[in-house]
Design a protein around this motif. Structure first.
Motif, mmCIF file in Angstrom:
data_model
loop_
_atom_site.group_PDB
_atom_site.id
_atom_site.type_symbol
_atom_site.label_atom_id
_atom_site.label_comp_id
_atom_site.label_asym_id
_atom_site.label_seq_id
_atom_site.Cartn_x
_atom_site.Cartn_y
_atom_site.Cartn_z
ATOM 1 N N PHE A 101 -37.898 53.431 13.394
ATOM 2 C CA PHE A 101 -38.487 52.370 14.203
ATOM 3 C C PHE A 101 -39.378 51.447 13.373
ATOM 4 N N GLY A 102 -39.601 51.789 12.096
ATOM 5 C CA GLY A 102 -40.536 51.018 11.285
ATOM 6 C C GLY A 102 -41.931 51.046 11.855
ATOM 7 N N LYS A 103 -42.273 52.164 12.510
ATOM 8 C CA LYS A 103 -43.546 52.251 13.216
ATOM 9 C C LYS A 103 -44.559 53.054 12.406
ATOM 10 N N TRP A 104 -45.782 52.517 12.314
ATOM 11 C CA TRP A 104 -46.887 53.174 11.624
ATOM 12 C C TRP A 104 -48.010 53.447 12.605
ATOM 13 N N GLY A 105 -48.710 54.571 12.407
ATOM 14 C CA GLY A 105 -49.900 54.836 13.179
ATOM 15 C C GLY A 105 -51.066 54.013 12.654
ATOM 16 N N GLN A 106 -52.237 54.228 13.257
ATOM 17 C CA GLN A 106 -53.410 53.443 12.861
ATOM 18 C C GLN A 106 -54.077 54.006 11.614
ATOM 19 N N GLY A 107 -53.732 55.223 11.240
ATOM 20 C CA GLY A 107 -54.275 55.830 10.039
ATOM 21 C C GLY A 107 -55.494 56.690 10.317
ATOM 22 N N THR A 108 -55.692 57.678 9.444
ATOM 23 C CA THR A 108 -56.876 58.529 9.514
ATOM 24 C C THR A 108 -57.423 58.693 8.099
ATOM 25 N N GLN A 109 -58.733 58.569 7.968
ATOM 26 C CA GLN A 109 -59.366 58.596 6.647
ATOM 27 C C GLN A 109 -59.553 60.029 6.170
ATOM 28 N N VAL A 110 -59.151 60.273 4.940
ATOM 29 C CA VAL A 110 -59.408 61.541 4.261
ATOM 30 C C VAL A 110 -60.234 61.237 3.020
ATOM 31 N N THR A 111 -61.388 61.870 2.933
ATOM 32 C CA THR A 111 -62.271 61.675 1.786
ATOM 33 C C THR A 111 -62.552 63.027 1.145
ATOM 34 N N VAL A 112 -62.255 63.122 -0.139
ATOM 35 C CA VAL A 112 -62.475 64.359 -0.885
ATOM 36 C C VAL A 112 -63.585 64.099 -1.892
ATOM 37 N N SER A 113 -64.722 64.711 -1.655
ATOM 38 C CA SER A 113 -65.892 64.447 -2.490
ATOM 39 C C SER A 113 -66.875 65.597 -2.369
ATOM 40 N N SER A 114 -67.594 65.835 -3.467
ATOM 41 C CA SER A 114 -68.650 66.849 -3.439
ATOM 42 C C SER A 114 -69.988 66.210 -3.118
#
Length: 114
Positions: A101-114
């Motif tokens: 469908f060429g469909k994308w979600g709105q996205g979710t942020q992943v942050t990897v940090s100490s």
């Protein structure tokens, strides 16, 4: 019309784990392969993992092989991305994608940090 809603992102320390979920607004039938993409700051979007319509075939970017696992539960219309051994370079917005469908979600942020 397919609607995709991601969840499960957040802040995690290096070496930690997260599981992303993608809820699909209609039954994910055996006709629809699915994928996860990501976009890091200042970089182009890249394919992270994909899964065939029945879950029998998966494909991963070299950078996440052995650490990430894509799966799906068609009865629940949900696609997952289990992320283990997270690294700072995994920091990005992660998108659920339905390629037919060429469909994308709105996205979710992943942050990897100490």
């Amino acid at each position: 019309q397919v609607q995709l809603v991601e969840s499960g992102g957040g802040l995690v320390q290096p070496g930690g784990s997260l599981r992303l979920s993608c809820a699909v607004s209609r039954t994910v039938s055996s006709d629809y392969p699915m994928a996860w993409h990501r976009q890091a700051p200042g970089k182009q979007r890249e394919l992270v993992a994909s899964i065939s319509s029945n879950g029998g075939r998966t494909n991963y970017a070299d950078s996440v092989k052995g650490r990430f696992t894509i799966s799906r539960d068609n009865a629940k219309s949900t696609v997952y991305l289990q992320m283990n051994g997270l690294k700072p370079e995994d920091t990005a917005v992660y998108y659920c994608v339905c390629p037919p469908f060429g469909k994308w979600g709105q996205g979710t942020q992943v942050t990897v940090s100490s």
